[in-house]
Design a protein around this motif. Structure first.
Motif, PDB file in Angstrom:
ATOM      1  N   GLY A 285       0.805  -1.206   0.000  1.00  0.00           N
ATOM      2  CA  GLY A 285       0.000   0.000   0.000  1.00  0.00           C
ATOM      3  C   GLY A 285       0.839   1.257   0.000  1.00  0.00           C
ATOM      4  O   GLY A 285       2.026   1.234  -0.315  1.00  0.00           O
ATOM      5  N   GLU A 286       0.196   2.357   0.345  1.00  0.00           N
ATOM      6  CA  GLU A 286       0.832   3.661   0.326  1.00  0.00           C
ATOM      7  C   GLU A 286       1.753   3.881   1.518  1.00  0.00           C
ATOM      8  O   GLU A 286       1.540   3.344   2.599  1.00  0.00           O
ATOM      9  N   VAL A 287       2.782   4.684   1.308  1.00  0.00           N
ATOM     10  CA  VAL A 287       3.660   5.139   2.378  1.00  0.00           C
ATOM     11  C   VAL A 287       3.090   6.441   2.936  1.00  0.00           C
ATOM     12  O   VAL A 287       2.919   7.410   2.210  1.00  0.00           O
ATOM     13  N   ALA A 288       2.814   6.461   4.207  1.00  0.00           N
ATOM     14  CA  ALA A 288       2.318   7.687   4.827  1.00  0.00           C
ATOM     15  C   ALA A 288       3.429   8.741   4.832  1.00  0.00           C
ATOM     16  O   ALA A 288       4.562   8.473   5.230  1.00  0.00           O
ATOM     17  N   VAL A 289       3.114   9.934   4.371  1.00  0.00           N
ATOM     18  CA  VAL A 289       4.084  11.026   4.381  1.00  0.00           C
ATOM     19  C   VAL A 289       4.230  11.526   5.813  1.00  0.00           C
ATOM     20  O   VAL A 289       3.257  11.935   6.445  1.00  0.00           O
ATOM     21  N   SER A 290       5.453  11.475   6.335  1.00  0.00           N
ATOM     22  CA  SER A 290       5.713  11.852   7.728  1.00  0.00           C
ATOM     23  C   SER A 290       7.084  12.499   7.811  1.00  0.00           C
ATOM     24  O   SER A 290       7.850  12.515   6.848  1.00  0.00           O
ATOM     25  N   GLU A 291       7.420  13.038   8.995  1.00  0.00           N
ATOM     26  CA  GLU A 291       8.757  13.588   9.177  1.00  0.00           C
ATOM     27  C   GLU A 291       9.811  12.515   8.924  1.00  0.00           C
ATOM     28  O   GLU A 291      10.853  12.778   8.323  1.00  0.00           O
ATOM     29  N   GLU A 292       9.525  11.293   9.379  1.00  0.00           N
ATOM     30  CA  GLU A 292      10.480  10.195   9.202  1.00  0.00           C
ATOM     31  C   GLU A 292      10.702   9.892   7.719  1.00  0.00           C
ATOM     32  O   GLU A 292      11.842   9.744   7.275  1.00  0.00           O
ATOM     33  N   SER A 293       9.612   9.785   6.948  1.00  0.00           N
ATOM     34  CA  SER A 293       9.753   9.426   5.542  1.00  0.00           C
ATOM     35  C   SER A 293      10.395  10.559   4.744  1.00  0.00           C
ATOM     36  O   SER A 293      11.195  10.309   3.828  1.00  0.00           O
ATOM     37  N   VAL A 294      10.059  11.803   5.076  1.00  0.00           N
ATOM     38  CA  VAL A 294      10.668  12.943   4.381  1.00  0.00           C
ATOM     39  C   VAL A 294      12.165  12.977   4.656  1.00  0.00           C
ATOM     40  O   VAL A 294      12.981  13.183   3.740  1.00  0.00           O
ATOM     41  N   GLN A 295      12.552  12.768   5.908  1.00  0.00           N
ATOM     42  CA  GLN A 295      13.977  12.751   6.247  1.00  0.00           C
ATOM     43  C   GLN A 295      14.695  11.627   5.523  1.00  0.00           C
ATOM     44  O   GLN A 295      15.833  11.785   5.059  1.00  0.00           O
ATOM     45  N   LEU A 296      14.033  10.478   5.415  1.00  0.00           N
ATOM     46  CA  LEU A 296      14.642   9.351   4.719  1.00  0.00           C
ATOM     47  C   LEU A 296      14.884   9.674   3.247  1.00  0.00           C
ATOM     48  O   LEU A 296      15.920   9.312   2.680  1.00  0.00           O
ATOM     49  N   VAL A 297      13.920  10.331   2.596  1.00  0.00           N
ATOM     50  CA  VAL A 297      14.099  10.720   1.194  1.00  0.00           C
ATOM     51  C   VAL A 297      15.303  11.647   1.050  1.00  0.00           C
ATOM     52  O   VAL A 297      16.138  11.478   0.145  1.00  0.00           O
ATOM     53  N   ILE A 298      15.435  12.620   1.948  1.00  0.00           N
ATOM     54  CA  ILE A 298      16.577  13.544   1.891  1.00  0.00           C
ATOM     55  C   ILE A 298      17.880  12.794   2.131  1.00  0.00           C
ATOM     56  O   ILE A 298      18.886  13.018   1.442  1.00  0.00           O
ATOM     57  N   ASP A 299      17.892  11.874   3.102  1.00  0.00           N
ATOM     58  CA  ASP A 299      19.101  11.083   3.361  1.00  0.00           C
ATOM     59  C   ASP A 299      19.478  10.250   2.139  1.00  0.00           C
ATOM     60  O   ASP A 299      20.666  10.108   1.808  1.00  0.00           O
ATOM     61  N   ALA A 300      18.473   9.678   1.479  1.00  0.00           N
ATOM     62  CA  ALA A 300      18.738   8.873   0.291  1.00  0.00           C
ATOM     63  C   ALA A 300      19.308   9.730  -0.835  1.00  0.00           C
ATOM     64  O   ALA A 300      20.216   9.294  -1.570  1.00  0.00           O
ATOM     65  N   VAL A 405      15.709  11.505 -13.597  1.00  0.00           N
ATOM     66  CA  VAL A 405      16.953  10.780 -13.327  1.00  0.00           C
ATOM     67  C   VAL A 405      16.934  10.229 -11.906  1.00  0.00           C
ATOM     68  O   VAL A 405      17.292   9.067 -11.663  1.00  0.00           O
ATOM     69  N   ALA A 406      16.518  11.066 -10.952  1.00  0.00           N
ATOM     70  CA  ALA A 406      16.464  10.638  -9.552  1.00  0.00           C
ATOM     71  C   ALA A 406      15.459   9.511  -9.362  1.00  0.00           C
ATOM     72  O   ALA A 406      15.675   8.601  -8.545  1.00  0.00           O
ATOM     73  N   THR A 407      14.353   9.546 -10.112  1.00  0.00           N
ATOM     74  CA  THR A 407      13.357   8.485 -10.024  1.00  0.00           C
ATOM     75  C   THR A 407      13.971   7.137 -10.377  1.00  0.00           C
ATOM     76  O   THR A 407      13.783   6.143  -9.673  1.00  0.00           O
ATOM     77  N   THR A 408      14.699   7.097 -11.488  1.00  0.00           N
ATOM     78  CA  THR A 408      15.348   5.854 -11.892  1.00  0.00           C
ATOM     79  C   THR A 408      16.368   5.403 -10.853  1.00  0.00           C
ATOM     80  O   THR A 408      16.455   4.217 -10.511  1.00  0.00           O
ATOM     81  N   ARG A 409      17.123   6.351 -10.325  1.00  0.00           N
ATOM     82  CA  ARG A 409      18.131   6.007  -9.305  1.00  0.00           C
ATOM     83  C   ARG A 409      17.463   5.436  -8.062  1.00  0.00           C
ATOM     84  O   ARG A 409      17.915   4.412  -7.508  1.00  0.00           O
ATOM     85  N   LEU A 410      16.411   6.069  -7.583  1.00  0.00           N
ATOM     86  CA  LEU A 410      15.744   5.597  -6.367  1.00  0.00           C
ATOM     87  C   LEU A 410      15.014   4.278  -6.598  1.00  0.00           C
ATOM     88  O   LEU A 410      14.829   3.493  -5.667  1.00  0.00           O
ATOM     89  N   SER A 411      14.584   4.028  -7.835  1.00  0.00           N
ATOM     90  CA  SER A 411      13.913   2.764  -8.117  1.00  0.00           C
ATOM     91  C   SER A 411      14.871   1.583  -7.984  1.00  0.00           C
ATOM     92  O   SER A 411      14.448   0.439  -7.767  1.00  0.00           O
ATOM     93  N   GLN A 412      16.156   1.851  -8.108  1.00  0.00           N
ATOM     94  CA  GLN A 412      17.162   0.804  -7.964  1.00  0.00           C
ATOM     95  C   GLN A 412      17.479   0.512  -6.503  1.00  0.00           C
ATOM     96  O   GLN A 412      18.143  -0.483  -6.198  1.00  0.00           O
ATOM     97  N   GLY A 413      17.015   1.379  -5.619  1.00  0.00           N
ATOM     98  CA  GLY A 413      17.238   1.202  -4.186  1.00  0.00           C
ATOM     99  C   GLY A 413      18.471   1.941  -3.705  1.00  0.00           C
ATOM    100  O   GLY A 413      19.538   1.850  -4.316  1.00  0.00           O
ATOM    101  N   VAL A 414      18.320   2.706  -2.628  1.00  0.00           N
ATOM    102  CA  VAL A 414      19.433   3.454  -2.040  1.00  0.00           C
ATOM    103  C   VAL A 414      19.459   3.166  -0.546  1.00  0.00           C
ATOM    104  O   VAL A 414      18.442   3.314   0.145  1.00  0.00           O
ATOM    105  N   THR A 415      20.601   2.747  -0.036  1.00  0.00           N
ATOM    106  CA  THR A 415      20.795   2.526   1.393  1.00  0.00           C
ATOM    107  C   THR A 415      21.551   3.713   1.966  1.00  0.00           C
ATOM    108  O   THR A 415      22.624   4.076   1.473  1.00  0.00           O
ATOM    109  N   THR A 416      21.002   4.340   2.989  1.00  0.00           N
ATOM    110  CA  THR A 416      21.586   5.548   3.559  1.00  0.00           C
ATOM    111  C   THR A 416      22.697   5.200   4.541  1.00  0.00           C
ATOM    112  O   THR A 416      22.878   4.052   4.939  1.00  0.00           O
ATOM    113  N   SER A 417      23.429   6.212   4.972  1.00  0.00           N
ATOM    114  CA  SER A 417      24.573   6.002   5.863  1.00  0.00           C
ATOM    115  C   SER A 417      24.161   5.467   7.227  1.00  0.00           C
ATOM    116  O   SER A 417      24.962   4.822   7.908  1.00  0.00           O
TER     117      SER A 417
END
Length: 477
Positions: A285-300, A405-417
């Motif tokens: 299902g859908e990912v709820a937009v939250s502070e956690e998910s927004v921070q994760l996108v920025i970290d990625a 470009v970022a969409t394709t990159r993120l679709s491949q999966g990104v593991t943050t630090s």
């Protein structure tokens, strides 16, 4: 979109067409010009049946005489006027018009089309058995017309007539051509015809390249395939995602019928690449937009792009109004002077929350929000490449391209630090495309301003999805 805490995003796409005001800018080529659509001037204006249109040349069997059937009859008449002239200049052999047209009410028990009962048949279709075209006048076409205007009906009939053209020309071979290929060939041929309308050559219809074409593309979003679950088979009766089908339409609109003949299984596979087309296990299902998910996108994004000075994130949306060198672009704003992304979380949540109303006109998804957020991050990426103007129309389309470009990159999966992981999933591209048509922020410059034509926004985004950063910078310098 998924990661270790959040689950996958599924596709629900918002279909309200929209546009932003035009910006100043310098074109670099006819097809990368922010103020043109496939070489035509990008303008709003009249769209639909001309008041002085000649009467239809085709009759409809089973008609109730209502507006839908009138539009359909005029659409087929116009299509035949176009293909009568265009077909012999494009394909070998002679143009062969559809044998007959049939309208039905799926609530009525009697009626047959293509050897099938029309009771509960909510569809529009071309019948290979007898070269006929039919449609449901009560549910499908009225819903599309209500959401996107009269030209949504014409677009559907242009697609169905595209099947007839492809078959006559030998592009589609009934027992050999996969459904996925045949459907996108028909999408492409619909684009060829609607380019003729947009040029002003149709005696019956007009189509503006701004809001009019936006409505046509929004209707195409509604006709995308539903997401495949983990236990379903890829192929079979597959038609394609909204991203794929709009891409095929744009090929025809921009490059003509030769590009439709070039669509085959190999071309679609190459265009699809490694982009996800099927939900995997535990993607529900859908990912709820939250502070956690927004921070994760920025970290990625920090991991994927490693800028020298990563932008800072704040959820104090009011700070965007104090930026000295950029205007706010809610729900996510980037300030170059402070290198800060300010997020209005409630507004971003609204953008990314699927509507409970499942009608064609009200579809949305979480990556509509996340693609807008990513586009703000990419303002910093552009700054670090030096010398790029960030506040004009070319910058807006450059941002759309880089978001692709970022969409394709993120679709491949990104593991943050810190061990988090993010990966876009099936349906996320379509959610981004929905945002490009509605709010346009993912195709916005540093001030959030974009070009009026959704066609141009999506075209730039697709360039990035299928390309890379260097290609975006070369096309939109």
């Amino acid at each position: 979109m998924n990661h270790r805490v959040l689950v996958t995003a599924c596709i629900l796409v918002l279909l309200l067409s929209g546009c932003a005001r035009m910006l100043d800018g310098s074109p670099v080529s006819v097809f990368a010009d922010p103020f043109r659509v496939g070489g035509l001037q990008a303008v709003d204006g009249p769209t639909g049946l001309r008041p002085d249109a000649p009467p239809p040349t085709r009759e409809v069997e089973g008609t109730d005489g209502g507006r839908i059937d009138q539009l359909a009859a005029q659409s087929v008449s116009d299509l035949e006027a176009f293909w009568t002239t265009t077909y012999p200049n494009t394909f070998d052999g002679e143009f062969r018009p559809a044998k007959s047209l049939l309208s039905w009410d799926p609530g009525q028990l009697r009626g047959k089309f293509c050897d099938n009962r029309t009771f509960l048949l909510v569809n529009a279709a071309y019948c290979y058995l007898d070269n006929t075209i039919g449609w449901d006048r009560r549910l499908l076409l009225p819903a599309l017309r209500s959401a996107n205007g009269d030209m949504a009906v014409t677009m559907v009939l242009a697609h169905e007539y595209g099947h007839a053209i492809a078959r006559t020309a030998g592009i589609t071979k009934r027992r050999q051509t996969p459904t996925l290929v045949a459907e996108q060939q028909a999408d492409c041929l619909a684009g060829v015809y609607l380019r003729w309308v947009a040029q002003g050559d149709s005696p019956r219809f007009t189509l503006s390249t701004g809001d009019g074409l936006n409505g046509v593309l929004a209707a195409m979003l509604a006709l995308r395939d539903p997401l495949l679950g983990p236990d379903e088979t890829i192929g079979g009766n597959e038609h394609g995602s909204a991203f794929e089908r709009i891409s095929a339409f744009q090929f025809g609109f921009t490059d003509g019928a030769d590009s439709c003949a070039a669509i085959d299984a190999q071309e679609i596979e190459q265009r699809r690449g490694e982009l996800p087309v099927q939900l995997q296990q535990n993607e529900t299902g859908e990912v709820a937009v939250s502070e956690e998910s927004v921070q994760l996108v920025i970290d990625a994004m920090n991991t994927a792009y490693a800028p020298t000075e990563p932008p800072q994130l704040t959820f104090d949306a009011a700070t965007a109004a104090t930026c000295p060198d950029a205007r706010p672009s809610p729900p996510a704003s980037y300030c170059p002077a402070t290198n800060t992304i300010a997020v209005d979380l409630p507004a971003l949540q609204t953008m990314g929350t699927p509507s409970k109303d499942q009608k064609l006109a009200t579809l949305s998804g979480d990556n509509t929000a996340y693609s807008a957020l990513v586009s703000r991050y990419l303002q910093r990426v552009q700054i670090e490449h030096g010398g790029l103007v960030l506040d004009n129309a070319a910058a807006a389309l450059r941002t759309a391209c880089l978001t692709g470009v970022a969409t394709t990159r993120l679709s491949q999966g990104v593991t943050t630090s810190n061990g988090g992981r993010i990966a876009l999933t099936a349906g996320d591209l379509d959610e981004a495309v929905a945002g490009l048509l509605t709010n346009g922020l993912a195709a916005g410059d540093v001030n959030g301003e974009s070009v009026p034509a959704g066609f141009s926004r999506i075209d730039a985004y697709r360039t990035g999805v299928l390309g890379d950063l260097d290609r975006c910078l070369a096309r939109f310098p």
